[in-house]
Write a protein that holds these residues in place. Structure first.
Motif, PDB file in Angstrom:
ATOM      1  N   ARG A 177       1.083  -1.052   0.030  1.00 21.31           N
ATOM      2  CA  ARG A 177      -0.439  -0.069   0.445  1.00 21.31           C
ATOM      3  C   ARG A 177       1.019   1.093   0.408  1.00 21.31           C
ATOM      4  NH1 ARG A 177      -4.612   0.715   4.157  1.00 21.31           N
ATOM      5  NH2 ARG A 177      -3.138  -0.332   5.245  1.00 21.31           N
ATOM      6  N   LEU A 178       1.606   0.996  -0.049  1.00 22.16           N
ATOM      7  CA  LEU A 178       2.525   2.641  -0.192  1.00 22.16           C
ATOM      8  C   LEU A 178       4.186   2.125  -1.538  1.00 22.16           C
ATOM      9  CD1 LEU A 178       4.917   2.622   3.816  1.00 22.16           C
ATOM     10  CD2 LEU A 178       2.605   3.762   2.618  1.00 22.16           C
ATOM     11  N   HIS A 179       3.707   3.336  -2.121  1.00 23.15           N
ATOM     12  CA  HIS A 179       4.395   3.520  -3.242  1.00 23.15           C
ATOM     13  C   HIS A 179       6.187   3.418  -3.421  1.00 23.15           C
ATOM     14  CE1 HIS A 179       0.453   3.851  -4.592  1.00 23.15           C
ATOM     15  NE2 HIS A 179       0.865   3.630  -5.999  1.00 23.15           N
ATOM     16  N   ALA A 180       6.713   4.607  -1.778  1.00 25.14           N
ATOM     17  CA  ALA A 180       7.600   4.996  -1.816  1.00 25.14           C
ATOM     18  C   ALA A 180       7.827   4.706  -0.449  1.00 25.14           C
ATOM     19  CB  ALA A 180       8.440   5.743  -2.209  1.00 25.14           C
ATOM     20  N   VAL A 181       8.890   5.079  -0.085  1.00 24.01           N
ATOM     21  CA  VAL A 181       9.385   4.679   1.785  1.00 24.01           C
ATOM     22  C   VAL A 181      10.513   5.596   1.463  1.00 24.01           C
ATOM     23  CG1 VAL A 181       9.405   4.129   3.877  1.00 24.01           C
ATOM     24  CG2 VAL A 181       8.144   3.010   2.463  1.00 24.01           C
ATOM     25  N   THR A 182      11.067   6.592   2.265  1.00 18.68           N
ATOM     26  CA  THR A 182      12.422   7.663   2.885  1.00 18.68           C
ATOM     27  C   THR A 182      12.738   7.120   3.268  1.00 18.68           C
ATOM     28  OG1 THR A 182      11.083   9.710   3.873  1.00 18.68           O
ATOM     29  CG2 THR A 182      11.250   9.052   0.934  1.00 18.68           C
ATOM     30  N   PHE A 183      14.614   7.712   3.800  1.00 21.97           N
ATOM     31  CA  PHE A 183      14.697   7.228   4.841  1.00 21.97           C
ATOM     32  C   PHE A 183      15.786   8.198   4.489  1.00 21.97           C
ATOM     33  CE2 PHE A 183      13.583   3.127   3.544  1.00 21.97           C
ATOM     34  CZ  PHE A 183      13.070   2.863   5.013  1.00 21.97           C
ATOM     35  N   THR A 184      16.365   9.162   6.726  1.00 19.01           N
ATOM     36  CA  THR A 184      17.504  10.259   5.950  1.00 19.01           C
ATOM     37  C   THR A 184      18.134   9.945   6.656  1.00 19.01           C
ATOM     38  OG1 THR A 184      15.962  11.405   7.838  1.00 19.01           O
ATOM     39  CG2 THR A 184      15.195  12.008   5.659  1.00 19.01           C
ATOM     40  N   PRO A 233      17.517  -2.901  -3.168  1.00 17.70           N
ATOM     41  CA  PRO A 233      17.925  -1.931  -4.239  1.00 17.70           C
ATOM     42  C   PRO A 233      17.281  -0.148  -3.138  1.00 17.70           C
ATOM     43  CG  PRO A 233      15.908  -3.110  -4.168  1.00 17.70           C
ATOM     44  CD  PRO A 233      16.088  -3.258  -3.128  1.00 17.70           C
ATOM     45  N   THR A 234      18.021   0.918  -3.730  1.00 17.37           N
ATOM     46  CA  THR A 234      17.848   1.981  -3.311  1.00 17.37           C
ATOM     47  C   THR A 234      18.165   2.777  -4.348  1.00 17.37           C
ATOM     48  OG1 THR A 234      19.806   2.167  -2.805  1.00 17.37           O
ATOM     49  CG2 THR A 234      17.792   1.221  -0.853  1.00 17.37           C
ATOM     50  N   VAL A 235      17.153   3.805  -4.288  1.00 11.30           N
ATOM     51  CA  VAL A 235      17.737   4.801  -5.216  1.00 11.30           C
ATOM     52  C   VAL A 235      17.755   6.636  -4.058  1.00 11.30           C
ATOM     53  CG1 VAL A 235      16.206   4.260  -7.366  1.00 11.30           C
ATOM     54  CG2 VAL A 235      15.376   5.935  -5.552  1.00 11.30           C
ATOM     55  N   PHE A 236      18.977   7.711  -4.461  1.00 10.68           N
ATOM     56  CA  PHE A 236      19.108   8.902  -4.046  1.00 10.68           C
ATOM     57  C   PHE A 236      19.592   9.551  -5.094  1.00 10.68           C
ATOM     58  CE2 PHE A 236      22.751   5.200  -3.672  1.00 10.68           C
ATOM     59  CZ  PHE A 236      24.004   5.921  -4.087  1.00 10.68           C
ATOM     60  N   PRO A 237      19.892  10.514  -3.947  1.00 11.28           N
ATOM     61  CA  PRO A 237      20.290  11.562  -4.934  1.00 11.28           C
ATOM     62  C   PRO A 237      21.359  11.929  -5.308  1.00 11.28           C
ATOM     63  CG  PRO A 237      19.231  12.459  -3.113  1.00 11.28           C
ATOM     64  CD  PRO A 237      19.168  11.555  -3.431  1.00 11.28           C
ATOM     65  N   ASP A 238      22.112  13.059  -6.209  1.00 10.16           N
ATOM     66  CA  ASP A 238      23.217  13.627  -6.391  1.00 10.16           C
ATOM     67  C   ASP A 238      23.619  14.362  -5.140  1.00 10.16           C
ATOM     68  OD1 ASP A 238      23.265  11.814  -8.686  1.00 10.16           O
ATOM     69  OD2 ASP A 238      22.398  13.812 -10.693  1.00 10.16           O
ATOM     70  N   VAL A 277      14.269   5.225  -1.137  1.00 12.34           N
ATOM     71  CA  VAL A 277      14.293   6.247  -1.270  1.00 12.34           C
ATOM     72  C   VAL A 277      15.490   6.444  -0.205  1.00 12.34           C
ATOM     73  CG1 VAL A 277      14.355   8.954  -2.009  1.00 12.34           C
ATOM     74  CG2 VAL A 277      12.385   6.944  -2.851  1.00 12.34           C
ATOM     75  N   SER A 278      16.904   7.301  -0.339  1.00  5.82           N
ATOM     76  CA  SER A 278      17.318   7.369   0.391  1.00  5.82           C
ATOM     77  C   SER A 278      18.188   9.187   0.170  1.00  5.82           C
ATOM     78  CB  SER A 278      18.653   6.300   0.589  1.00  5.82           C
ATOM     79  OG  SER A 278      18.469   5.413   1.183  1.00  5.82           O
ATOM     80  N   VAL A 279      17.973   9.466   1.461  1.00  2.00           N
ATOM     81  CA  VAL A 279      18.832  11.115   1.267  1.00  2.00           C
ATOM     82  C   VAL A 279      20.086  10.946   0.297  1.00  2.00           C
ATOM     83  CG1 VAL A 279      19.678  11.250   3.586  1.00  2.00           C
ATOM     84  CG2 VAL A 279      18.799  13.829   2.466  1.00  2.00           C
ATOM     85  N   GLY A 280      21.284   9.950   0.688  1.00  2.00           N
ATOM     86  CA  GLY A 280      22.096  10.221   0.195  1.00  2.00           C
ATOM     87  C   GLY A 280      22.679   8.340   0.138  1.00  2.00           C
ATOM     88  N   VAL A 327      12.524  11.136  -5.400  1.00  2.00           N
ATOM     89  CA  VAL A 327      11.344  10.434  -5.192  1.00  2.00           C
ATOM     90  C   VAL A 327      10.230  10.638  -6.715  1.00  2.00           C
ATOM     91  CG1 VAL A 327       9.237  10.347  -3.678  1.00  2.00           C
ATOM     92  CG2 VAL A 327      11.223  10.473  -2.779  1.00  2.00           C
ATOM     93  N   GLU A 328      10.351  11.512  -6.638  1.00  2.00           N
ATOM     94  CA  GLU A 328       9.362  12.245  -7.558  1.00  2.00           C
ATOM     95  C   GLU A 328       9.225  11.457  -9.093  1.00  2.00           C
ATOM     96  OE1 GLU A 328       7.577  16.112 -10.105  1.00  2.00           O
ATOM     97  OE2 GLU A 328       8.648  16.583  -8.545  1.00  2.00           O
ATOM     98  N   ALA A 329      11.046  11.719  -9.579  1.00  2.00           N
ATOM     99  CA  ALA A 329      11.440  11.694 -10.502  1.00  2.00           C
ATOM    100  C   ALA A 329      11.481  10.227 -10.366  1.00  2.00           C
ATOM    101  CB  ALA A 329      12.912  11.943 -10.858  1.00  2.00           C
ATOM    102  N   GLU A 330      11.680   8.919  -9.863  1.00  2.00           N
ATOM    103  CA  GLU A 330      11.559   7.617  -9.534  1.00  2.00           C
ATOM    104  C   GLU A 330      10.153   7.103  -9.801  1.00  2.00           C
ATOM    105  OE1 GLU A 330      13.055   3.924  -9.535  1.00  2.00           O
ATOM    106  OE2 GLU A 330      13.968   6.153  -9.744  1.00  2.00           O
ATOM    107  N   LEU A 331       9.150   6.904  -8.951  1.00  3.38           N
ATOM    108  CA  LEU A 331       7.942   7.010  -9.296  1.00  3.38           C
ATOM    109  C   LEU A 331       7.020   7.356 -10.423  1.00  3.38           C
ATOM    110  CD1 LEU A 331       6.369   7.861  -5.182  1.00  3.38           C
ATOM    111  CD2 LEU A 331       7.833   5.519  -6.488  1.00  3.38           C
ATOM    112  N   VAL A 332       7.248   9.347 -10.814  1.00  8.97           N
ATOM    113  CA  VAL A 332       6.561   9.397 -12.218  1.00  8.97           C
ATOM    114  C   VAL A 332       7.179   8.897 -13.433  1.00  8.97           C
ATOM    115  CG1 VAL A 332       6.779  11.147 -13.798  1.00  8.97           C
ATOM    116  CG2 VAL A 332       6.367  11.933 -11.733  1.00  8.97           C
TER     117      VAL A 332
END
Length: 273
Positions: free
Chosen positions: A194-201, A249-254, A233-236, A265-270
């Motif tokens: 029921r979740l499309h993404a979860v963020t971690f900082t 598997p994770t994604v994170f910004p530059d 989605v991780s902050v780094g 998050v937006e780019a990945e989910l779109v």
């Protein structure tokens, strides 16, 4: 009103700090946000007596190398010494050391007190700081390693194997969340798809969520959810690396910044949409 890119999508937030800011950024894009702090909302608890003893140990002998790993850690350490009257002594003591910083926030904390960095890790990764010292003769060199809310015993061990005399300064410890109920609910929503993404900082937030999942017997299901429909989605890169034991598997910004993570998050989910 223009179409909102995350309309109809649900995003989980595990951050304890700046959660409201993150939630606002996501909701502005149309996302439905589920907030479940993985750590205490007052996570940076300092043991003043213990930190004072560590500062005294640092001041006892000359320092050859300072490894500053976080901005908040260095600022908290300086603030604590300011309160007990040893700030000037500490700054003067560290001024003669070679200083390696993990990123711009650490650099800012150092410069605020008149200290200058000699090298900054481009990727803002602790491992890169250690790699920078490869080939260096550390025998007999006194190294101060500023710890950032999690144990850096493994890093200290690597440096000691190379002959360094390492002093680990534990500025603060990250505390567990007082009420794990919301995080437990988030884990169940995650495994139910029921979740499309979860963020971690932060790395401790990753370990807290996975630790709770293991305690509930849902760790395999969580790994499966992240491997299929839900994006972690991780902050780094440092936070992303905390998932390695579970091969999630994770994604994170530059850039390791909150706004950049939300854009990720937006780019990945779109893109997946």
């Amino acid at each position: 009103m223009p179409d909102l890119p995350l309309a109809g999508l649900r995003v989980g937030i595990t951050a304890a700090r700046k959660a409201a800011e993150q939630q606002a950024l996501l909701e502005r894009r149309g996302a439905e946000v589920v907030w479940a702090p993985a750590l205490s909302t007052d996570p940076y608890r300092v043991d003043a007596e213990a930190l004072g003893a560590m500062t005294a140990e640092v001041l006892a002998k000359p320092v050859d190398l300072l490894l500053g790993t976080t901005g908040i850690g260095m600022r908290t350490w300086f603030h604590a010494t300011e309160a007990d009257g040893t700030l000037d002594d500490l700054v003067a003591h560290l001024a003669g050391a070679e200083t390696i910083a993990r990123g711009p926030k650490t650099v800012g904390a150092l410069r605020q007190r008149g200290l200058r960095e000699d090298w900054v890790a481009p990727s803002e990764e602790l491992a890169e700081m250690v790699e920078h010292l490869d080939g260096r003769d550390l025998a007999g060199r006194r190294v101060v390693l500023q710890e950032f809310g999690q144990s850096l015993d493994e890093t200290a061990a690597v440096l000691r194997e190379r002959g360094a005399d390492v002093v680990v300064v534990t500025v603060y410890r990250v505390e567990d969340v007082d009420d794990a109920g919301p995080l437990r609910d988030l884990v169940r929503e995650l495994v139910e798809g029921r979740l499309h993404a979860v963020t971690f900082t932060s790395p401790p937030a990753v370990r807290a969520l996975m630790g709770l999942a293991e305690a509930e017997g849902l760790d395999d299901a969580v790994v499966g959810a992240f491997g299929s429909g839900t994006v972690a989605v991780s902050v780094g890169p440092v936070t992303a690396a905390a998932f390695e034991p579970w091969e999630v598997p994770t994604v994170f910004p530059d850039r390791s910044r909150l706004a950049a993570m939300v854009k990720c998050v937006e780019a990945e989910l779109v893109a997946r949409r």
